[in-house]
Scaffold this active site. Sequence first.
Site, PDB file in Angstrom:
ATOM      1  N   CYS A 198      32.941  25.893 -81.473  1.00 16.08           N
ATOM      2  CA  CYS A 198      32.771  26.894 -80.306  1.00 16.08           C
ATOM      3  C   CYS A 198      33.528  26.130 -79.056  1.00 16.08           C
ATOM      4  O   CYS A 198      34.344  25.308 -79.408  1.00 16.08           O
ATOM      5  CB  CYS A 198      31.158  26.538 -79.886  1.00 16.08           C
ATOM      6  SG  CYS A 198      30.052  27.216 -81.104  1.00 16.08           S
ATOM      7  N   GLU A 258      33.107  25.058 -76.234  1.00 14.66           N
ATOM      8  CA  GLU A 258      32.677  23.643 -75.952  1.00 14.66           C
ATOM      9  C   GLU A 258      33.335  22.492 -76.731  1.00 14.66           C
ATOM     10  O   GLU A 258      33.662  21.575 -76.158  1.00 14.66           O
ATOM     11  CB  GLU A 258      31.174  23.562 -75.820  1.00 14.66           C
ATOM     12  CG  GLU A 258      30.138  24.420 -74.952  1.00 14.66           C
ATOM     13  CD  GLU A 258      29.994  25.583 -75.852  1.00 14.66           C
ATOM     14  OE1 GLU A 258      28.714  25.989 -75.526  1.00 14.66           O
ATOM     15  OE2 GLU A 258      30.644  26.243 -76.641  1.00 14.66           O
ATOM     16  N   ARG A 266      29.220  38.368 -70.040  1.00 18.11           N
ATOM     17  CA  ARG A 266      27.978  37.680 -70.548  1.00 18.11           C
ATOM     18  C   ARG A 266      27.505  36.734 -69.531  1.00 18.11           C
ATOM     19  O   ARG A 266      26.321  36.247 -69.570  1.00 18.11           O
ATOM     20  CB  ARG A 266      28.046  37.501 -71.586  1.00 18.11           C
ATOM     21  CG  ARG A 266      28.097  38.661 -72.836  1.00 18.11           C
ATOM     22  CD  ARG A 266      28.416  38.063 -74.310  1.00 18.11           C
ATOM     23  NE  ARG A 266      29.611  37.622 -74.361  1.00 18.11           N
ATOM     24  CZ  ARG A 266      29.823  36.451 -75.482  1.00 18.11           C
ATOM     25  NH1 ARG A 266      28.877  36.349 -76.293  1.00 18.11           N
ATOM     26  NH2 ARG A 266      31.095  36.151 -75.391  1.00 18.11           N
ATOM     27  N   CYS A 307      24.937  26.282 -78.764  1.00 13.75           N
ATOM     28  CA  CYS A 307      24.214  26.343 -80.043  1.00 13.75           C
ATOM     29  C   CYS A 307      23.753  25.053 -80.452  1.00 13.75           C
ATOM     30  O   CYS A 307      23.986  23.943 -79.756  1.00 13.75           O
ATOM     31  CB  CYS A 307      25.138  26.776 -81.286  1.00 13.75           C
ATOM     32  SG  CYS A 307      26.603  25.772 -81.796  1.00 13.75           S
TER      33      CYS A 307
END
Length: 222
Positions: free
Chosen positions: A21, A23, A49, A55
């Site tokens: 991801c 991050e 968004r 996650c």
Amino acid sequence: MAADYRMFAGVNLYHFTGGPCAELVALGAARAQGARQMRCIVAVGNHGRGVIGPCGRDRQVFVDHYPTMRVIVPTPAGLRSVLAADLMPLAQRWTPEAGMNGLDPSLYRDPEAAGPPIIRFNPRYLEAVRSGVKTKTTRFRDPAQLGPARLVFESDPEVVLPAEVTGIRHCLVSDLTDQDAQAEGLTTAARLREVLQGHYPDLVGTDGVDVITFRINHKTGA
């Protein structure tokens, strides 16, 4: 942001096999430039968004490497800054020094291998799927197979609906029809292509997609 206030950025390059991801990309970039202590982190989705929460895998990495780092997350009351350690209450810790010693392997079973194949959905589609308004999903580089499936809606907590994949049609994005759109709870093929562009920013009209038809198995759940 590192403890010394240096800023690092990362971008998630989507691929159906997974991958880091944004991050984790940012944390890797920080470590590569010598930043070993982090002050805070936030992820922002494209196409308006806004801020999105990390996650489960990212949360575990945060807890293991940076438990005192602040994480900015969305809540019903607005944005909130929380300790990374608070995102994973009662979590088992992994450390570079101890590795997996002391961890219970039974807690780390691969959910993909524990039952029928998983098809993941944004939680905003849950009610449309439950009600039967949405009976198709169009996927790019995200293969499915005929037969039993689990529809997983990535809310907190996750919602899982047992289902059956009854059809898979491969076509070009440009060949999607109004009927495909209506089976997804939309009105026109143009609107469907617009929604797909939000999920897959690199998608173009000459790309191939899979139109997956499914039905909920009401006898076994949901």
